[in-house]
Design an enzyme around this catalytic site. Structure first.
Site, PDB file in Angstrom:
ATOM      1  N   GLY A  48       0.782  -1.245   0.000  1.00  0.00           N
ATOM      2  CA  GLY A  48       0.000   0.000   0.000  1.00  0.00           C
ATOM      3  C   GLY A  48       0.806   1.283   0.000  1.00  0.00           C
ATOM      4  O   GLY A  48       0.354   2.303  -0.526  1.00  0.00           O
ATOM      5  N   ASP A 107      -4.976   2.434  10.442  1.00  0.00           N
ATOM      6  CA  ASP A 107      -6.388   2.087  10.631  1.00  0.00           C
ATOM      7  C   ASP A 107      -6.545   1.628  12.087  1.00  0.00           C
ATOM      8  O   ASP A 107      -6.669   2.446  12.986  1.00  0.00           O
ATOM      9  CB  ASP A 107      -6.741   1.006   9.600  1.00  0.00           C
ATOM     10  CG  ASP A 107      -8.201   0.612   9.607  1.00  0.00           C
ATOM     11  OD1 ASP A 107      -9.038   1.429   9.999  1.00  0.00           O
ATOM     12  OD2 ASP A 107      -8.522  -0.524   9.218  1.00  0.00           O
ATOM     13  N   LYS A 135      -7.296   6.923  10.350  1.00  0.00           N
ATOM     14  CA  LYS A 135      -8.735   6.888  10.677  1.00  0.00           C
ATOM     15  C   LYS A 135      -8.861   6.859  12.192  1.00  0.00           C
ATOM     16  O   LYS A 135      -8.889   5.774  12.793  1.00  0.00           O
ATOM     17  CB  LYS A 135      -9.369   5.607  10.126  1.00  0.00           C
ATOM     18  CG  LYS A 135      -9.543   5.539   8.631  1.00  0.00           C
ATOM     19  CD  LYS A 135     -10.294   4.251   8.285  1.00  0.00           C
ATOM     20  CE  LYS A 135     -10.108   3.834   6.856  1.00  0.00           C
ATOM     21  NZ  LYS A 135     -10.591   2.454   6.601  1.00  0.00           N
ATOM     22  N   ASP A 163      -5.650  -0.332  -1.879  1.00  0.00           N
ATOM     23  CA  ASP A 163      -6.390  -1.242  -2.747  1.00  0.00           C
ATOM     24  C   ASP A 163      -7.657  -1.771  -2.104  1.00  0.00           C
ATOM     25  O   ASP A 163      -7.842  -1.725  -0.889  1.00  0.00           O
ATOM     26  CB  ASP A 163      -5.524  -2.456  -3.088  1.00  0.00           C
ATOM     27  CG  ASP A 163      -5.410  -3.428  -1.905  1.00  0.00           C
ATOM     28  OD1 ASP A 163      -5.045  -2.974  -0.804  1.00  0.00           O
ATOM     29  OD2 ASP A 163      -5.714  -4.624  -2.076  1.00  0.00           O
ATOM     30  N   ARG A 169      -5.107   0.579  -6.951  1.00  0.00           N
ATOM     31  CA  ARG A 169      -3.894   1.212  -6.414  1.00  0.00           C
ATOM     32  C   ARG A 169      -3.391   2.322  -7.320  1.00  0.00           C
ATOM     33  O   ARG A 169      -2.722   3.248  -6.880  1.00  0.00           O
ATOM     34  CB  ARG A 169      -2.774   0.179  -6.258  1.00  0.00           C
ATOM     35  CG  ARG A 169      -3.042  -0.903  -5.220  1.00  0.00           C
ATOM     36  CD  ARG A 169      -1.749  -1.642  -4.907  1.00  0.00           C
ATOM     37  NE  ARG A 169      -1.956  -2.913  -4.240  1.00  0.00           N
ATOM     38  CZ  ARG A 169      -2.112  -3.072  -2.933  1.00  0.00           C
ATOM     39  NH1 ARG A 169      -2.123  -2.013  -2.149  1.00  0.00           N
ATOM     40  NH2 ARG A 169      -2.281  -4.262  -2.404  1.00  0.00           N
TER      41      ARG A 169
HETATM   42  P1  IMP Z   1      -4.075  -1.537  10.508  1.00  0.00           P
HETATM   43  O1  IMP Z   1      -3.087  -2.597  10.884  1.00  0.00           O
HETATM   44  O2  IMP Z   1      -5.483  -1.865  10.933  1.00  0.00           O
HETATM   45  O3  IMP Z   1      -3.667  -0.138  10.938  1.00  0.00           O
HETATM   46  O4  IMP Z   1      -4.193  -1.567   8.961  1.00  0.00           O
HETATM   47  C1  IMP Z   1      -3.252  -1.051   8.166  1.00  0.00           C
HETATM   48  C2  IMP Z   1      -3.354  -1.650   6.796  1.00  0.00           C
HETATM   49  O5  IMP Z   1      -4.687  -2.008   6.428  1.00  0.00           O
HETATM   50  C3  IMP Z   1      -2.917  -0.610   5.816  1.00  0.00           C
HETATM   51  O6  IMP Z   1      -1.535  -0.734   5.569  1.00  0.00           O
HETATM   52  C4  IMP Z   1      -3.741  -0.913   4.591  1.00  0.00           C
HETATM   53  O7  IMP Z   1      -3.035  -1.832   3.776  1.00  0.00           O
HETATM   54  C5  IMP Z   1      -4.976  -1.591   5.110  1.00  0.00           C
HETATM   55  N1  IMP Z   1      -6.147  -0.662   5.166  1.00  0.00           N
HETATM   56  C6  IMP Z   1      -6.725  -0.136   6.254  1.00  0.00           C
HETATM   57  N2  IMP Z   1      -7.755   0.669   5.942  1.00  0.00           N
HETATM   58  C7  IMP Z   1      -7.832   0.652   4.595  1.00  0.00           C
HETATM   59  C8  IMP Z   1      -8.693   1.313   3.640  1.00  0.00           C
HETATM   60  O8  IMP Z   1      -9.603   2.094   3.958  1.00  0.00           O
HETATM   61  N3  IMP Z   1      -8.446   1.024   2.335  1.00  0.00           N
HETATM   62  C9  IMP Z   1      -7.458   0.192   1.922  1.00  0.00           C
HETATM   63  N4  IMP Z   1      -6.614  -0.423   2.768  1.00  0.00           N
HETATM   64  C10 IMP Z   1      -6.810  -0.200   4.099  1.00  0.00           C
HETATM   65 MG    MG Z   2      -0.797  -1.993   4.035  1.00  0.00          MG
END
Ligand code: IMP
Ligand code: MG
Length: 183
Positions: A48, A107, A135, A163, A169
């Site tokens: 990403g 996220d 977020k 994605d 992407r």
């Molecule tokens: P986390 O570990 O929950 O913080 O998630 C991080 C990863 O989830 C990011 O590196 C993204 O690859 C993916 N991700 C989280 N939210 C989104 C979104 O809204 N769209 C696309 N990918 C997301």
């Molecule tokens: Mg990611």
């Protein structure tokens, strides 16, 4: 592709402007290390952060290495994080280095929290984390990124490296995916 978006949150110009600002802030933070000629290692989280990293590093006029990591958090089509796990390893020889973690979005925060711990355990002198998006409504960990490009609402977004099921992407903007496009 644009038809699958219900809303464009950030257009290419807004992203480009903010990326330049983030690079300037990061360069300021890294200036003492750069002046001492200490090794700086940027660690982009694949896949990403690929587009963000490519733009960011071209505004960072300092000596650095790039060493990518892969973290898996989404299995297939799910749009909810299923926790984070390292795929492959982490870069070797992080001892005493100034590590900069770069990700597309913070996220739940599990991905960066996991990597922050791994980098510190591997002996990094310090770990700075940089994300383009965050977020706040979804955070589940204590760690907060050091630099955030934009705070966005709790919606699933795609484009500029982000994605859905491997697609979108290459969109130059960041937008909210229509529910109908999520299969
Ligand atoms: P986390 O570990 O929950 O913080 O998630 C991080 C990863 O989830 C990011 O590196 C993204 O690859 C993916 N991700 C989280 N939210 C989104 C979104 O809204 N769209 C696309 N990918 C997301
Ligand atoms: Mg990611």
């Amino acid at each position: 592709m644009h038809d699958d978006l219900s809303e464009i949150l950030l257009d290419a110009a807004a992203i480009a402007g903010r990326v330049e600002q983030i690079a300037a802030e990061l360069a300021d933070r890294l200036a003492p290390a750069a002046e001492r000629d200490d090794p700086v290692v940027l660690v982009p989280v694949l896949t990403g952060s690929l587009v963000f990293t490519a733009d960011l590093i071209r505004h960072l006029p300092l000596k650095m290495r790039l060493d990518v990591v892969t973290v898996s958090s989404y299995a297939g089509r799910a749009t909810e994080s299923a926790g984070a796990s390292l795929v492959g390893g982490i870069p070797t020889d992080l001892q005493g280095r100034h590590v900069v973690l770069v990700d597309d979005i913070f996220d739940t925060g599990r991905t960066l929290s996991l990597l922050d711990t791994e980098m510190r355990t591997a002996g990094a002198a310090d770990v700075t984390s940089v994300v383009l998006l965050s977020k706040p409504a979804r955070h589940e960990v204590e760690l907060r990124p050091d630099l955030v490009g934009f705070e966005i609402p709790d919606a699933f977004v795609v484009g500029y490296g982000l994605d859905y099921d491997g697609l979108y992407r290459n969109l130059p903007c960041i937008g909210v995916l229509r529910p109908e496009a999520i299969g």
